[in-house]
Structures are given as C-alpha cells and as structure tokens.
Design an enzyme around this catalytic site. Structure first.
Site, PDB file in Angstrom:
ATOM      1  N   ASP A 151       0.765  -0.961   0.002  1.00 43.56           N
ATOM      2  CA  ASP A 151       0.060   0.083   0.003  1.00 43.56           C
ATOM      3  C   ASP A 151       0.978   1.224  -0.224  1.00 43.56           C
ATOM      4  O   ASP A 151       1.926   1.263   0.484  1.00 43.56           O
ATOM      5  CB  ASP A 151      -1.002  -0.013   1.261  1.00 43.56           C
ATOM      6  CG  ASP A 151      -2.222   0.692   0.945  1.00 43.56           C
ATOM      7  OD1 ASP A 151      -2.202   1.517   0.007  1.00 43.56           O
ATOM      8  OD2 ASP A 151      -3.379   0.537   1.753  1.00 43.56           O
ATOM      9  N   GLU A 174     -17.497  10.002   3.854  1.00 46.93           N
ATOM     10  CA  GLU A 174     -17.121   8.808   4.176  1.00 46.93           C
ATOM     11  C   GLU A 174     -15.774   8.217   3.093  1.00 46.93           C
ATOM     12  O   GLU A 174     -16.330   8.280   1.990  1.00 46.93           O
ATOM     13  CB  GLU A 174     -18.134   7.919   4.569  1.00 46.93           C
ATOM     14  CG  GLU A 174     -18.986   7.297   3.159  1.00 46.93           C
ATOM     15  CD  GLU A 174     -19.983   6.120   3.164  1.00 46.93           C
ATOM     16  OE1 GLU A 174     -19.786   5.428   4.337  1.00 46.93           O
ATOM     17  OE2 GLU A 174     -20.793   6.039   2.607  1.00 46.93           O
TER      18      GLU A 174
END
Length: 886
Positions: free
Chosen positions: A277, A624
C-alpha cells in the site's frame, strides 16, 4: 538491522497458534523456495532480463513509478492503476455501482461480466495514452489494484464501501468472480493483473491505520479475515496481493513473514507479486508510524525479504528513492538475489501482459482505444444498478400504481453526481442523477426539486454573484478568472477575464477532456453571520481558500481529502481563491455555499403540493472514505462516529413525514444507516448505495415497477453504534450477523421485492452425515406473484454450541422465475459447510445436530416486522474430522 521482536517470549504467534508452525522454522529463503518450481517461458525471460541489469537499474524497478531502461528496451511503467468499480481516475469510463453495491446483487455471474468490461476498458485506456516506446503512466497501466476483500466488520469504517460486505463467504464469491472477469481465463495471457487488497486484517479506523498493531485471535484470523484472500489466490488466481498499512501481532503487514511467506507463499502456493500500500514501507521505519526498524534502508530490506515486490510510495519518503535500495544491498541488509527475485516476479507479469511487446504484438488486438464507455457497457451498468438496489421497506406504496401527477424531489442527494459514483471512481459521460431519472421516467409529471438541506449542514445553494467582488472595496462584482492549458495551473494563462461567478463548463459542448485548470480570485462579502460550508458543485478536483486559509482541499483525490466550515461575519469582506482542474468531463460547475439562516420552508411547500415525495438522503464520498478530514458531527478521519442519518436530514424528514403525503426515502451511502424514526415515517425505503453512472434511471424504474427489486443486504444495518464493540477492537464477538446477538434494524441478507416467493418441500440427500463429508440440500421455490421476478435463495448453517456463530452463510443462488413458476433449487454442501473454527484456529467437524435454513434471508425479524420466508432442516453429524483451515 534491528526489528522489534515479532512475538514475546512465551507467547505463541498467530502462525504457531493457527498452523502449528514456529516462526523460527520460516527460514526457507524466497530464492530457494522459487527454485523448486518449474520455470514458465515468461519467467525464464524475466530472469534473463533482470540478469542484465546493474544494481542501480534493479533498484529503480522496485518502485511503483519505474523508469525506462533504454539499453534493454524496457519502457517506463507506472504500476498504480485503480479499478474498484470501473477504470478510476483516467477520465471518462463506465462507472459501475460501488463495490458494496456489487455485493448487494448477490450475483456472481453478473460481477464477473462487470470485471470483464472493466478489464477491457483498462486495455482501451492503456492504448489511448501508451507512448511510442511502450511507456505507460499513472492510472493508465494494466496492473489494477482491485478488488478490496477486507471484511466490513464495523459500519463506522469509511472505506467499507470499497468491500463486498461483512461476510467471508459472500466476499469470497464476489472477489473470485470479479478477479476472474478482470484477468480472463488464461494466466499466460491475462487481460489485466488484479491485486487483491489489503493483506491482511485491515478495516479501520482510518486515523490509526499507519500505526495500528492488530492483535487478532486465531479463530478470527481463519474464520473471518483470511478466507477471502485464500479464495482470491487459489480460485481467482489473482496475479497480485497488496499488503496493508497496519501491523499484525507486532509485525507491519508489508514486512510480515507469517502472512507473506508462511500463508501466501508456502501454504497457498502464491506465485504472483506483492505490492505495498502506498507509503506502507515508509511506515515500517517512521517514528510516527510503526518504527519497527530504524532506517529507510532497513525498511526496504525487511519488506523485500518478507516478500514485498513493488514499493508504492511518495517522493518525500526515502523508501521511494532507488539510492536507498542500492545502499541496503551494499550494506548487506538485503542480498542482490533477494532483490532479483522480486524483480523477476514483476517482469514475469509485465511480459505476460504484453507491456514489453511491440505495438503490433500485444495481446488482445481485438480491443481498441475506443472500447470504453460504450453503449453496451452502459447497458450492463444499468442492469447492474437495477440488481444492486435493496428495497428495505414497503408499506404498499411501491410499485407506484399510476404515474403521479406531481412529484416533490427533496434532499442533498437528489441531483448529486457524487452520490452516484462513490470513491475510487472514473467519470461518467452521461450521469443520470435521481432527479434526472425521475424526469425521464415520468415525463408527464410535474416534478419540483428543492434540496431542502445539505448533508450535514443547511442546504447548499449557488453563491450569489452580488456577494462576489473583484476588489476589496466591492466596486466591481465578479471574480478574476484565469484558464490554463494544463492541469497544474502552470505557465501563463491561456485566457483571462472577469467572470460573474466560479461557473464553468469543462469540455463543453462535446464532453471532451481538455486537461485544463482554472483559477478564480477576488473577494466574498458575507450576508449573515455564522458557519458556512463551500463547494464547487460539479467538479471533482478543486480547492478553496478564504483569507489565505485552505478550507476545502479536494485537489488530489488519490490521497486524503478534507473540507471544513468557515465562520463569516455579516457585511465583512474576505479574500477568496478557487482553483479547479479538469479530471474528465464534469459538465457545469459553480461555487456554492450553505448559509446558517437557510430555511427548509421551500422544501415543505413543494411537498405539500405533491402527490408523492421522494427524499434523497445519505452521504457521499466527501463524507466517508479514505483517511480524510471531515469537520462535521458524526464523522472522524473518513470514518463515522455515529451511523445515524445526519441531524439536518433527520429533522427535515420528520417535517416532511408530518405532512401526510406518500413518502419514499431513497438513501445513498456506502455504509449502513440507522434511520431511527424514519423507519416508521417513510412508506418505503430504498438503499441505493452509490449506484454508478446510470443509477438515477435504475431507481426511477424501481419506483415505477419496471422490475422487481432483487438486491439483498451484504451487511447488517444496526439500530445504533451503542450495539457495537469499540471500533478498534478486531475481535469478532458482537460483530456482523454471525456474532451479533441483538436486534438489527435490517439484517444481513434482507431485501424485499414486488413478488411473493414460497418455499416448500425442503429436502436433504442425507439427514445423517459422517464428519468430513457433505450433503445435498434442495427446496421447491415458487413465484406466487403476477410478474417475473428474481429471488436470492440463501442457506445458513447453525450449531447449538455456545461458542459457534449465531449462523453462517454457506450457499446462495440468485434465481429468476416467471409468474407462477415453480423450480427445485439444489445446493451441494461440502464438509466445510458443516464445520466450525475452534478458538485455537483449527477447523473441525464435530459430532452432533446442526440446523440448516434455506430461505429468502435469515430467519430473523427486521425492525419493520418483516421475516423472510424459508424452511428449517436438521442434520445429524456423526464422528469428528479435522479440515484444512480454508
């Protein structure tokens, strides 16, 4: 190199607890392990290519933005491409429903078709921009960092929208289907490379993800967190795995040998490559993160030695610099054969993808640069949106018996493109909002639209031109406007003028992406005192300053975004600067604000004059998502601290309900919503998720009754966060339908339709089953309605053991039946369906009775009083058997 001790003395690591393997036994090197496997032609070529590189050249290829090596004929390649629910961040593309909505279809063949289209569009986008030498840039490659098969264990997680929900079995089936669609059937000739993420045990909170050390119980690891990854690797044959930011049992995921070596390589026989990541390798050494080792060189070394092959990073981190890797080898922290092994995996997949081939020799010559956003792809998108919609409640108002004459469309998501696309998305060329969909489906109706409220504040409205001034004295209204022929606001502007407002139409009139940017400067005069929110409606990349303070930063959607309110005083003048870039064709944009004194009276007046009220509630990706700053009650770091419908929306819903008009609530969100009194106030509730570019049309058709909704919830809708354990507790007790003992607002698997299905004559091939064997279950399903409709038949298993889950999904099938048609539906249940995972991580089948339920959902009651139809069966297991964990 001095990493922290992975496991304290006397404490068994999770690998030993789950698989009976000591960490000390994991001494087989990556190079030695690989030597035992026969080499494919592409791997032989990869090894020969790497053998010709200098150490500096090798180090450069470890980075996600890999430079060209002209002397070897290797073009530059950027490994970073996103394809969660369509080609993302690469201008116009087919934007399918968000991943959580794909899961709501419970339709694996459909999801595989969606994956195939996305893979095709990636090939087309690659062809659009590939250099003459074969080079490919950011978001334009063929290595797709999707899907996300993390478990949506807690509804507060902002990135849960990217997943396939809370259940390991459903997630596994969806993940495998998506990967198979993306990559195609031939591993020697993949359409694209899929990277399943984030490995492992990763699901928030977002604010702590760079330093979170997850302590996971052996049962939860085997029963919940790893099954979807195992399926993705062993069934889906995913080409790649992305390791996560967090640590697991004290070891950062991208340096975690138990995860990357024991499970992935040794047990699961994974042959592909591992990508970090972005920034996760830097996290291994940073004081602000794990600080597992002391230096960037040690971080690179421990990651590569554990099995990480590509370092996605940012220019500010030394782990992103090739010199760091060179120094690590020269200092003996990392051996050159270990570096070679990583690069051989990378060039193996690049060769099979055709990334090193000449233009006329690349695979898939039938795919052209125009094969994206086609009519056929948009048709599949619409079909997918229809199947993703979940009808949560219906008091009989739906389907509409006749076309209403007057419809009031109210709410912040009624005309919002953001509510269609979710995060990690592309740009739809012809987005259909709910308002547009209703106007198209009901052309004879008088449809009025009033936003009525913002998402978390008063309604956003166009900032009046009279409140904008070129000069501080406000002698001239308008804003200074500069337009640039690049997306970086660089160089001299291509044009300049005075504009009345920050209004613009990118690419107008032909929806053409011209890769431009713009800047507006001037002054804003407040009309009233209080907190204001600002946005540039219709644009996906922008930022806004008030008196030099950055109050909205949505410039680079590849990384954290933020928005905050700003307090203004009536009559006072503030310097304002707005910057925007074109990221596709976004249509018309304009500067908006929310005023503290805004009223909802216009919305109420529209509702009083209507035969039907449609309230479009919920959230968007701006509230979100991934590691954001959202300064609003109920939100934190991209996550949610409360799951209730935001207060401004809740208050307006209450006032609308009091009018007594038929009220349909259409909720757009990527996570569960607690509707509270709205469950009683609305005659019908539709969970629309983020339904993609065609989503508004699909919702309008559902209301009209053009099809019977068949979406089912892939996660539990709770009544309140008060029912949940702490967010940062990764233990599964009390979470998801499997371990939750309370009353749900709407349970996992719930969804209504316009037909009534009857279940009868449920049978088992064997009512007594020896441990280690399976059985067949069948049931007679009948459509008792007047129209063709789809049902999702679900099979759940339950043991009476107090330590076992409440129930576990073990099979499902989406079935379409004509009006009045009956069909026997069969399921082959294997031994695993009758098993449980014990506390020590061992999967066993124990002697004793088990209950099986087959029906249109779980055998529980929703807050609306609905209970799914179905039948219960008993099976007796004899003996005992140990099974493989996955």
């Amino acid at each position: 190199m001095s990493p922290k001790t992975p496991a304290q003395p006397g404490r068994r690591s999770f690998v030993r607890a789950v698989a009976g393997v000591e960490l000390a036994a994991l001494t087989l090197s990556l190079v030695t392990a690989a030597a035992a496997a026969p080499l494919t032609p592409s791997m032989q070529q990869a090894q020969a290519l790497v053998a010709q590189m200098t150490l500096a050249e090798k180090a450069s290829q470890l980075q996600h933005d890999s430079p060209a090596i002209p002397r070897l004929g290797i073009p530059a390649y950027n490994w970073w491409s996103e394809g969660l629910h369509g080609v993302a961040r690469a201008d116009v593309a087919t934007v399918f429903p968000q991943a959580i909505a794909l899961a709501a279809t419970w339709d694996t063949p459909l999801v595989q078709r969606v994956g195939k289209v996305i893979g095709t569009e990636f090939r087309a986008k690659f062809l659009n921009t590939v250099g003459a030498d074969g080079s490919s840039g950011l978001y334009r490659g063929l290595t797709v960092w999707s899907p996300n098969v993390n478990i949506f264990r807690d509804p507060r997680w902002g990135r849960g929208q990217e997943t396939y929900g809370e259940d390991p079995y459903l997630t596994s089936r969806m993940g495998v289907a998506f990967i198979q669609g993306l990559q195609g059937p031939d591993p020697d000739r993949p359409r694209v490379s899929a990277a399943v993420k984030h490995f492992a045990v990763h699901s928030g909170p977002e604010a702590n993800r760079h330093k979170e050390d997850v302590k996971v119980a052996p049962r939860d690891l085997v029963d919940t967190y790893l099954p979807a990854f195992h399926a993705a690797v062993n069934e889906g044959r995913a080409e790649s795995v992305m390791c996560a930011y967090n640590a697991v049992d004290g070891v950062p995921a991208c340096a975690n040998q138990p995860l990357l070596q024991h499970y992935l390589r040794d047990e699961w026989k994974f042959q592909g490559h591992v990508v970090s990541d972005c920034g996760a390798v830097a996290d291994i050494h940073l004081d602000s993160a794990h600080h597992y080792v002391k230096t960037p060189g040690e971080a690179v070394a421990v990651a590569v030695r554990a099995g990480t092959d590509v370092i996605c990073d940012f220019g500010g981190n030394k782990t992103a610099q090739s010199a760091t890797t060179v120094a690590a080898v020269q200092q003996g922290l990392l051996s050159e054969p270990e570096l070679d092994r990583a690069l051989q995996r990378l060039f193996d997949v690049r060769l099979r993808l055709g990334l090193l081939a000449a233009a006329g020799q690349r695979p898939f010559p039938e795919i052209t640069a125009r094969d994206f956003d086609t009519p056929a792809h948009r048709a599949l998108n619409l079909e997918t949106a229809r199947r993703s919609l979940v009808l949560l409640k219906n008091d009989g108002v739906l389907p509409l018996k006749a076309a209403p004459r007057r419809i009031a469309v109210i709410g912040p998501n009624a005309d919002s493109v953001d509510a269609l696309v979710g995060n990690y998305n592309g740009t739809p060329s012809k987005p259909v909002t709910l308002l547009a969909g209703l106007k198209a489906r009901f052309p004879g109706a008088r449809i009025g639209f009033v936003e009525g409220t913002g998402w978390v504040a008063p309604p956003l409205e166009d900032l009046p031109a009279a409140n904008l001034c070129v000069d501080a004295g406000c002698t001239l209204t308008g804003l200074n406007f500069e337009r640039f022929a690049n997306t970086r606001l660089e160089g001299a502007p291509s044009s300049a003028a005075i504009a009345p407002q920050a209004m613009f139409k990118w690419g107008w009139p032909n929806a053409h992406d011209r890769q431009e940017s713009a800047r507006w400067t001037g002054f804003l005069r407040a009309g009233e005192s209080g907190e204001h929110l600002l946005r540039l409606k219709g644009n996906r990349g922008y930022r806004i300053w008030i008196d030099g303070e950055l109050v909205v930063d949505l410039w680079d959607l590849a990384w954290p975004t933020s928005t905050r309110g700003v307090t203004l005083k009536a009559g006072q003048t503030y310097a304002v600067r707005v910057e925007a870039l074109q990221t596709g064709w976004d249509g018309e944009q304009r500067l908006q604000w929310s005023r503290p004194g805004a009223s909802d009276e216009a919305a109420l007046a529209a509702a009083r004059d209507a035969d039907l009220v449609v309230f479009a509630s919920g959230l968007t990706w701006e509230l979100e998502g991934e590691e954001m700053t959202v300064l609003a009650p109920g939100f934190s770091g991209g996550d949610r601290t409360q799951i209730d419908l935001p207060a401004p929306q809740r208050r307006l819903l209450e006032r609308l309900a009091a009018l007594g008009r038929p009220l349909v609530l259409v909720n757009f969100s990527g996570s569960p919503m607690a509707f509270g009194a709205g469950i009683q106030q609305a005659a019908a509730i539709v969970q629309a998720w983020y339904p993609g570019g065609e989503g508004g049309q699909a919702v309008a058709e559902l209301l009209a009754g053009d099809f019977s909704p068949s979406g089912r919830l892939p996660l539990t809708f709770y009544l309140s966060v008060d029912q949940l354990p702490p967010f940062n507790d990764y233990g599964m007790q009390g979470r998801t339908y499997r371990w939750f003992k309370g009353e749900a607002e709407f349970p996992f698997g719930h969804g209504l339709g316009y037909a009534r299905f009857a279940y009868a004559q449920a049978r088992l091939a064997h009512k007594r089953v020896p441990a280690g064997q399976g059985t067949q279950l069948s049931v007679l399903l009948k459509n008792e309605g007047p129209h063709e409709a789809a049902e999702v038949v679900q099979v759940y298993a339950r043991r009476s053991d107090a330590l076992a889950p409440e129930r576990t999904l073990v099979a499902f099938k989406r079935v379409v039946l004509r009006a009045g048609e009956s069909r026997r539906i069969s399921f082959n249940l294997d031994a695993k369906a009758l098993s449980v995972v014990q506390a020590d991580g061992r999967r066993v089948v124990e002697a004793g009775p088990m209950t099986l339920w087959v029906g249109g959902g779980q055998p529980v009651v929703a807050a609306t009083g609905h209970r799914a139809p179905g039948q219960m069966l008993k099976v007796q297991v004899s003996g005992r058997a140990d099974l493989p964990p996955f």
